[in-house]
Design a protein around this motif. Structure first.
Motif, PDB file in Angstrom:
ATOM      1  N   UNK A   1      -1.106  12.529   0.383  1.00 37.85           N
ATOM      2  CA  UNK A   1      -1.152  11.063   0.370  1.00 37.85           C
ATOM      3  C   UNK A   1      -2.226  10.532   1.323  1.00 37.85           C
ATOM      4  N   UNK A   2      -2.304  11.115   2.534  1.00 38.86           N
ATOM      5  CA  UNK A   2      -3.268  10.631   3.503  1.00 38.86           C
ATOM      6  C   UNK A   2      -4.700  10.866   3.045  1.00 38.86           C
ATOM      7  N   UNK A   3      -4.955  11.947   2.377  1.00 39.04           N
ATOM      8  CA  UNK A   3      -6.300  12.229   1.904  1.00 39.04           C
ATOM      9  C   UNK A   3      -6.764  11.240   0.849  1.00 39.04           C
ATOM     10  N   UNK A   4      -5.793  10.634   0.134  1.00 36.61           N
ATOM     11  CA  UNK A   4      -6.147   9.620  -0.874  1.00 36.61           C
ATOM     12  C   UNK A   4      -6.499   8.291  -0.224  1.00 36.61           C
ATOM     13  N   UNK A   5      -5.971   8.041   1.006  1.00 41.10           N
ATOM     14  CA  UNK A   5      -6.210   6.759   1.660  1.00 41.10           C
ATOM     15  C   UNK A   5      -7.486   6.708   2.429  1.00 41.10           C
TER      16      UNK A   5
ATOM     17  N   UNK B   1       0.824  -1.207   0.000  1.00 32.98           N
ATOM     18  CA  UNK B   1       0.000   0.000   0.000  1.00 32.98           C
ATOM     19  C   UNK B   1       0.859   1.258   0.000  1.00 32.98           C
ATOM     20  N   UNK B   2       2.174   1.069  -0.165  1.00 33.12           N
ATOM     21  CA  UNK B   2       3.072   2.212  -0.161  1.00 33.12           C
ATOM     22  C   UNK B   2       3.088   2.904  -1.520  1.00 33.12           C
ATOM     23  N   UNK B   3       3.453   4.178  -1.498  1.00 29.08           N
ATOM     24  CA  UNK B   3       3.632   4.893  -2.755  1.00 29.08           C
ATOM     25  C   UNK B   3       4.814   4.281  -3.492  1.00 29.08           C
ATOM     26  N   UNK B   4       4.696   4.041  -4.804  1.00 26.14           N
ATOM     27  CA  UNK B   4       5.779   3.369  -5.536  1.00 26.14           C
ATOM     28  C   UNK B   4       7.030   4.229  -5.685  1.00 26.14           C
TER      29      UNK B   4
END
Length: 400
Positions: A396-400, A380-383
């Motif tokens: 990033x947190x808002x996308x999760x 689930x990490x950013x590539x």
């Protein structure tokens, strides 16, 4: 002589049978309670704590132990709601030293082999058996030879096995081909077989249900649900439950459900058809590597104990159902390999089908650790890395 000492002339597997004379359940309960305070003796083990019902006559110097067993039994409301039962417990055999329930049986198998003078131990394995065997053989100062089928095995488990120093033999074929080879040639090769055909493995694995009953003050839930690969765990569970009842440790027997993966479910298919002879699955295929067995060596014993003696049931679940259940178990903070999630997926199905009543209670046995099949864990990490800033992190947190 070509053959295997654990195979009967009829082709079936031998079994340890004891007369059980002079067993006083109340005195043993007190003794086992007292042993819970042990730290540095063989009785600190969650298997050898119950030595009187596992292997009473084995001299202690032969016992090879890493204090296996002693695994957690976790209530979880989240998974109880998911499956549809009133109360659910997860028995995390994944907390064993090598990361799977195989340690409960392997400590007894290797100890028995040592008592016979063996120094070379062997198994065919898709992963968990091999890592357990390699660990105990190394602990005993002995060698291990592991036969690995060429396809559908877990790289994580193979690396663990290699780290313990096992000699790895990768072969073309399936798990069942390796078992046939061991049946024929283990004796002339001087190898002591530690697969589930070994009846002392079954004796050790009984301790799983002994410990569960001990943890629950000798009152088990309505159902115990277990994954079915080689079916040694189902066999040991059935044998252990019947002994507990026979000897007066428990008053009521739970029902048992054995769950297989759809791509490797010959036992479930046999039971659902009402047959008494298993037709092997020639090319088993499932994401749950520990269940990827098309011809379970212990199917006759499982049929006798689970279906014949305990009126148990079977079910088959898809890889998608297994992975959905695994994700939920992981996010509950317990975690498991895919095969361990099959009981949770199977219990959900059995409730839906009306086999298990929503007001009943259940325990699912998680047989292997979260890191046993790392290939199937979704990332689930950013590539790619980010510039670390409040804005970037918020994005990033808002996308999760």
């Amino acid at each position: 002589m070509v053959g295997n000492p654990f195979i009967c002339k009829c082709g079936g597997l031998l079994e340890v049978v004891r007369p059980w004379k002079g067993i006083d359940s109340e005195k043993l309960k007190q003794l086992w309670d007292n042993r819970l305070s042990e730290r540095m003796t063989v009785y600190a083990s969650g298997v050898w704590r119950y030595k009187e019902l596992i292997y009473p006559e084995l001299p202690e110097p032969y016992i090879t132990t890493k204090y296996e067993g002693n695994t957690g039994l976790y209530p979880t409301e989240t998974i109880a709601r998911y499956t549809g039962v009133r109360q659910l417990l997860l028995k995390a055999q994944s907390e064993n030293p090598s990361g799977s329930f195989k340690d409960n049986g392997m400590t007894v198998a290797v100890s028995h082999g040592r008592s016979l003078g063996y120094e070379r131990f062997t198994c065919t394995s898709t992963g968990n058996t091999s890592s357990s065997l390699a660990m105990y053989a190394a602990l005993a100062g002995c060698t291990s030879v592991v036969y690995l089928p060429g396809n559908h095995i877990s790289a994580s488990k193979v690396r663990q096995t290699a780290a313990y120093g096992a000699e790895l033999i990768l072969f073309n074929g399936t798990y069942d081909d390796g078992i046939r080879f061991s049946r024929q040639y283990s004796e002339p090769l001087g190898q002591y077989v530690c697969n589930s055909m070994n009846p002392f493995r079954i004796e050790g694995q009984k301790s799983i249900v002994y410990e569960m009953a001990h943890q629950l003050r000798w009152e088990l839930p309505d159902w115990i649900v277990v994954p079915g690969g080689a079916l040694s765990n189902a066999t040991a569970l059935g044998k252990g439950l019947l002994e507990l009842k026979q000897l007066g440790f428990i008053q009521k027997l739970p029902r048992v459900a054995v769950i297989q993966a759809e791509g490797a479910s010959p036992f479930h298919r046999m039971v659902s058809l009402g047959d008494t002879s298993l037709i092997p699955e020639p090319q088993p295929m499932t994401i749950a590597s520990a269940l990827n067995i098309g011809n379970p060596p212990s199917w006759r014993k499982a049929l006798h104990y689970i279906i014949g003696q305990l009126q148990g049931v079977t079910a088959s679940v898809t890889d998608e159902e297994i992975m959905e259940a695994k994700g939920l178990i992981d996010r509950c903070g317990i975690g498991c390999e895919p095969a361990s999630a099959a009981p949770v997926a199977g219990l959900k199905q059995l409730v839906r089908d009306g086999v298990v009543h929503p007001e009943e209670t259940a325990a699912c046995i998680l047989t292997g650790h979260l890191l046993k099949d790392t290939e199937v864990i979704p990332y689930s990490y950013s590539p790619s890395p980010i510039d670390l800033s409040l804005e970037a992190v918020n994005g990033l947190l808002s996308r999760g």
